[in-house]
Design a protein around this motif. Sequence first.
Motif, PDB file in Angstrom:
ATOM      1  N   ALA A   1       0.840  -1.191   0.000  1.00  0.00           N
ATOM      2  CA  ALA A   1       0.000   0.000   0.000  1.00  0.00           C
ATOM      3  C   ALA A   1       0.881   1.249   0.000  1.00  0.00           C
ATOM      4  N   GLY A   2       0.456   2.228  -0.819  1.00  0.00           N
ATOM      5  CA  GLY A   2       1.244   3.437  -0.979  1.00  0.00           C
ATOM      6  C   GLY A   2       2.239   3.373  -2.112  1.00  0.00           C
ATOM      7  N   GLY A   3       2.437   2.188  -2.645  1.00  0.00           N
ATOM      8  CA  GLY A   3       3.403   1.990  -3.717  1.00  0.00           C
ATOM      9  C   GLY A   3       2.818   2.273  -5.089  1.00  0.00           C
TER      10      GLY A   3
ATOM     11  N   LYS B   1      -8.976   9.219  -9.593  1.00  0.00           N
ATOM     12  CA  LYS B   1      -8.525  10.548 -10.008  1.00  0.00           C
ATOM     13  C   LYS B   1      -7.412  11.047  -9.086  1.00  0.00           C
ATOM     14  N   GLY B   2      -6.347  11.525  -9.708  1.00  0.00           N
ATOM     15  CA  GLY B   2      -5.215  12.026  -8.957  1.00  0.00           C
ATOM     16  C   GLY B   2      -4.214  10.961  -8.573  1.00  0.00           C
ATOM     17  N   ARG B   3      -4.566   9.684  -8.770  1.00  0.00           N
ATOM     18  CA  ARG B   3      -3.656   8.591  -8.397  1.00  0.00           C
ATOM     19  C   ARG B   3      -3.199   7.793  -9.616  1.00  0.00           C
ATOM     20  N   PHE B   4      -4.076   7.621 -10.587  1.00  0.00           N
ATOM     21  CA  PHE B   4      -3.763   6.832 -11.770  1.00  0.00           C
ATOM     22  C   PHE B   4      -3.678   7.742 -12.991  1.00  0.00           C
ATOM     23  N   THR B   5      -2.804   7.374 -13.921  1.00  0.00           N
ATOM     24  CA  THR B   5      -2.663   8.114 -15.175  1.00  0.00           C
ATOM     25  C   THR B   5      -2.670   7.136 -16.339  1.00  0.00           C
ATOM     26  N   ILE B   6      -3.567   7.363 -17.275  1.00  0.00           N
ATOM     27  CA  ILE B   6      -3.639   6.520 -18.469  1.00  0.00           C
ATOM     28  C   ILE B   6      -2.935   7.228 -19.619  1.00  0.00           C
ATOM     29  N   SER B   7      -2.240   6.464 -20.441  1.00  0.00           N
ATOM     30  CA  SER B   7      -1.546   7.040 -21.590  1.00  0.00           C
ATOM     31  C   SER B   7      -1.493   5.991 -22.691  1.00  0.00           C
TER      32      SER B   7
ATOM     33  N   GLN C   1      -0.411   4.069 -15.216  1.00  0.00           N
ATOM     34  CA  GLN C   1       0.512   4.309 -14.107  1.00  0.00           C
ATOM     35  C   GLN C   1      -0.332   4.476 -12.854  1.00  0.00           C
ATOM     36  N   MET C   2      -0.119   3.583 -11.899  1.00  0.00           N
ATOM     37  CA  MET C   2      -0.901   3.595 -10.666  1.00  0.00           C
ATOM     38  C   MET C   2      -0.005   3.979  -9.507  1.00  0.00           C
ATOM     39  N   SER C   3      -0.401   4.996  -8.763  1.00  0.00           N
ATOM     40  CA  SER C   3       0.372   5.468  -7.624  1.00  0.00           C
ATOM     41  C   SER C   3      -0.537   5.529  -6.398  1.00  0.00           C
ATOM     42  N   SER C   4       0.091   5.667  -5.242  1.00  0.00           N
ATOM     43  CA  SER C   4      -0.659   5.741  -3.980  1.00  0.00           C
ATOM     44  C   SER C   4      -1.678   4.611  -3.900  1.00  0.00           C
ATOM     45  N   LEU C   5      -1.220   3.410  -4.210  1.00  0.00           N
ATOM     46  CA  LEU C   5      -2.129   2.269  -4.256  1.00  0.00           C
ATOM     47  C   LEU C   5      -2.692   1.934  -2.880  1.00  0.00           C
ATOM     48  N   LYS C   6      -3.942   1.506  -2.884  1.00  0.00           N
ATOM     49  CA  LYS C   6      -4.651   1.136  -1.668  1.00  0.00           C
ATOM     50  C   LYS C   6      -5.039  -0.339  -1.752  1.00  0.00           C
ATOM     51  N   SER C   7      -5.329  -0.922  -0.614  1.00  0.00           N
ATOM     52  CA  SER C   7      -5.725  -2.328  -0.618  1.00  0.00           C
ATOM     53  C   SER C   7      -6.986  -2.538  -1.457  1.00  0.00           C
TER      54      SER C   7
END
Length: 120
Positions: free
Chosen positions: A14-16, A62-68, A79-85
């Motif tokens: 989590a958080g990764g 929103k604000g955590r993932f970015t699609i490209s 790109q997934m950031s600040s991942l949660k369980s």
Amino acid sequence: QVQLVESGGGLVQAGGSLRLSCAAPGSLFSALAWYRQIPGKERELVAAISSGGATHYADFVKGRFTISRDSAKYTMSLQMSSLKSEDTAMYYCARAISLDAFIRGQVRAWGQGTQVTVSS
């Protein structure tokens, strides 16, 4: 029939962060998207990107993932950031004729999925 192949899933704390990729040959004029599904629940739209690069995100990412996408290479990434369980799910790549088609549930093709597991 365009075959979609996902890669990049795995186990993360989590958080990764984690980056998913989708190979989408022949998708130059298609919209592409990421969905996810938790066992026992319906598949839900995570993020989508049009052939021109316009994007749509579910509120919960929103604000955590970015699609490209890289249209020259027929690939798409998440790109997934600040991942949660609660992000733990099978993630699927999908193709449609437009962003609106995803919102209407009109998916034309699915990948096999890649598992993302977030440990708390």
